[in-house]
Scaffold this active site. Structure first.
Site, PDB file in Angstrom:
ATOM      1  N   LYS A 166      -3.579  -0.649  -1.092  1.00  0.00           N
ATOM      2  CA  LYS A 166      -3.047   0.530  -0.393  1.00  0.00           C
ATOM      3  C   LYS A 166      -4.023   1.693  -0.367  1.00  0.00           C
ATOM      4  O   LYS A 166      -5.011   1.724  -1.087  1.00  0.00           O
ATOM      5  CB  LYS A 166      -1.689   0.910  -0.992  1.00  0.00           C
ATOM      6  CG  LYS A 166      -0.624  -0.073  -0.484  1.00  0.00           C
ATOM      7  CD  LYS A 166       0.777   0.333  -0.762  1.00  0.00           C
ATOM      8  CE  LYS A 166       1.715  -0.661  -0.049  1.00  0.00           C
ATOM      9  NZ  LYS A 166       3.061  -0.639  -0.578  1.00  0.00           N
ATOM     10  N   ARG A 221       3.551  -7.058  -6.282  1.00  0.00           N
ATOM     11  CA  ARG A 221       3.440  -7.699  -4.959  1.00  0.00           C
ATOM     12  C   ARG A 221       2.001  -7.514  -4.495  1.00  0.00           C
ATOM     13  O   ARG A 221       1.550  -6.385  -4.326  1.00  0.00           O
ATOM     14  CB  ARG A 221       4.427  -7.011  -4.004  1.00  0.00           C
ATOM     15  CG  ARG A 221       4.402  -7.520  -2.579  1.00  0.00           C
ATOM     16  CD  ARG A 221       5.351  -6.683  -1.722  1.00  0.00           C
ATOM     17  NE  ARG A 221       5.336  -7.122  -0.339  1.00  0.00           N
ATOM     18  CZ  ARG A 221       4.412  -6.768   0.548  1.00  0.00           C
ATOM     19  NH1 ARG A 221       3.413  -5.972   0.198  1.00  0.00           N
ATOM     20  NH2 ARG A 221       4.477  -7.215   1.788  1.00  0.00           N
TER      21      ARG A 221
HETATM   22  N1  PMM Z   1       4.657  -2.524   1.155  1.00  0.00           N
HETATM   23  C1  PMM Z   1       4.362  -3.141   2.315  1.00  0.00           C
HETATM   24  C2  PMM Z   1       5.201  -4.156   2.798  1.00  0.00           C
HETATM   25  N2  PMM Z   1       6.289  -4.551   2.100  1.00  0.00           N
HETATM   26  N3  PMM Z   1       7.674  -4.353   0.208  1.00  0.00           N
HETATM   27  C3  PMM Z   1       7.970  -3.743  -0.944  1.00  0.00           C
HETATM   28  N4  PMM Z   1       9.053  -4.127  -1.662  1.00  0.00           N
HETATM   29  N5  PMM Z   1       7.214  -2.729  -1.436  1.00  0.00           N
HETATM   30  C4  PMM Z   1       6.117  -2.260  -0.764  1.00  0.00           C
HETATM   31  O1  PMM Z   1       5.493  -1.292  -1.238  1.00  0.00           O
HETATM   32  C5  PMM Z   1       5.768  -2.903   0.456  1.00  0.00           C
HETATM   33  C6  PMM Z   1       6.591  -3.954   0.923  1.00  0.00           C
HETATM   34  C7  PMM Z   1       3.122  -2.703   3.044  1.00  0.00           C
HETATM   35  O2  PMM Z   1       2.486  -3.614   3.826  1.00  0.00           O
HETATM   36  P1  PMM Z   1       1.644  -4.909   3.307  1.00  0.00           P
HETATM   37  O3  PMM Z   1       2.521  -6.084   3.490  1.00  0.00           O
HETATM   38  O4  PMM Z   1       0.463  -5.033   4.190  1.00  0.00           O
HETATM   39  O5  PMM Z   1       1.314  -4.679   1.877  1.00  0.00           O
END
Ligand code: PMM
Length: 302
Positions: free
Chosen positions: A223, A264
């Protein structure tokens, strides 16, 4: 320490911070846009992540990067459901990353065991009833509105207190909508309506989110705030998203030590190592735990 991490009803207990690998079936995610935008490639990537140590695989078909526009429902279903079905059939624990109830419902029918809605039910009024009826666990993330203009909402006095309060309200809404509290996971939503300083404060004070009494998912992977940290001086260019994986693994080690339930991440291997090291350090800290195999080896070498 697993009491710190907590348990999520309906999912395995990994006895350490779990690793959720990301499969973005999108042409435009900030972190890996386009790479897995094909069912077969996405499934293969998911299986590779499992082989690298992912405990769960999070499949999403809509980018949530700042400024992103919504994808239409038919297209999101087309991207997500076959990938969820194949990964689930292959034995992976699959989570679906969606803000749409219809996608969550069909993904659960295809085998998804967790619904990860970055809007915590705020984007689609049908989401909470669908999740409640399907009895799968639900990620309640801190969210202040759609990505298209979320940066305007990155205004806080005490960011940690406000995130805790707002997450508490979202949890209440989920529970009063029929979702079993034992199936709720909370997430500070790093990068969502937050500037780099807000994200860092949330990582630094993760323990304050434990007041909510539910397991914590932390998604720092690649990020912007890591880009800011790595850029160093003000005004310096941040490294591209793909060059933030070592920094991501550093966050995985820190938050695993702080009791996060899961991280994640896009690049799984380094975070899988990081959470194992954190677990070994945790076991060595608690005298009651079994530390065999985590201290000096048989020859006494360290
Ligand atoms: N960030 C992204 C996508 N999904 N889900 C959760 N639970 N928390 C997050 O911070 C989050 C998410 C941002 O996009 P990416 O898939 O490219 O990381």
């Amino acid at each position: 320490m697993s009491t710190l991490r907590g348990r999520v009803a309906g999912l395995p207990d990994w006895d350490r911070c779990a690793v959720m690998g990301v499969v973005n079936v999108t042409p435009d995610s900030f972190s890996d846009g386009g790479e897995w935008f094909d069912t077969e490639l996405a499934v293969k990537h998911g299986l590779d992540l499992v082989a690298q140590g992912a405990d769960l695989v999070d499949v999403g078909g809509e980018s949530t990067r700042p400024g992103a526009a919504r994808v239409d429902e038919a297209e999101e279903l087309r991207r997500v459901v076959p990938v969820v079905r194949e990964l689930s059939a292959a034995g992976a624990v699959v989570s679906v990353d969606t803000m749409r109830a219809s996608v969550a419902e069909q993904a659960v029918a295809a085998g998804a065991r967790l619904v990860n809605d970055v809007s915590a039910g705020g984007a689609d009024p049908a989401m909470i009833p669908v999740v409640a009826a399907s009895r799968v666990p639900f990620v309640v993330m801190h969210w202040r509105g759609q990505s298209i203009d979320m940066n305007n909402r990155a205004v806080y006095g005490d960011v940690v207190r406000e995130v805790v309060d707002e997450l508490g309200q979202s949890m209440e809404r989920a529970v009063s909508g029929g979702i079993d509290p034992e199936r709720i996971v909370i997430d500070p939503g790093l990068g969502f309506a937050k500037q780099a300083g807000h994200d860092l404060a949330l990582v630094a004070q993760l323990a304050r989110l434990r007041a909510l009494g539910r397991p914590l998912l932390v998604a720092a992977s690649r990020k912007r705030f890591l880009g800011r940290v790595l850029a160093g001086g003000a005004g310096a260019a941040p490294p591209p998203a793909r060059e933030r994986d070592a920094a991501t693994a550093a966050v995985s080690a820190i938050v695993a030590r702080e009791g996060a339930w899961a991280v994640r991440v896009h690049e799984v291997r380094a975070s899988a190592d990081a959470v194992r090291v954190a677990r070994a350090v945790e076991a060595a800290t608690a005298p009651a735990d079994d530390v065999s195999g985590t201290t000096a080896n048989a020859t006494g070498a360290v």
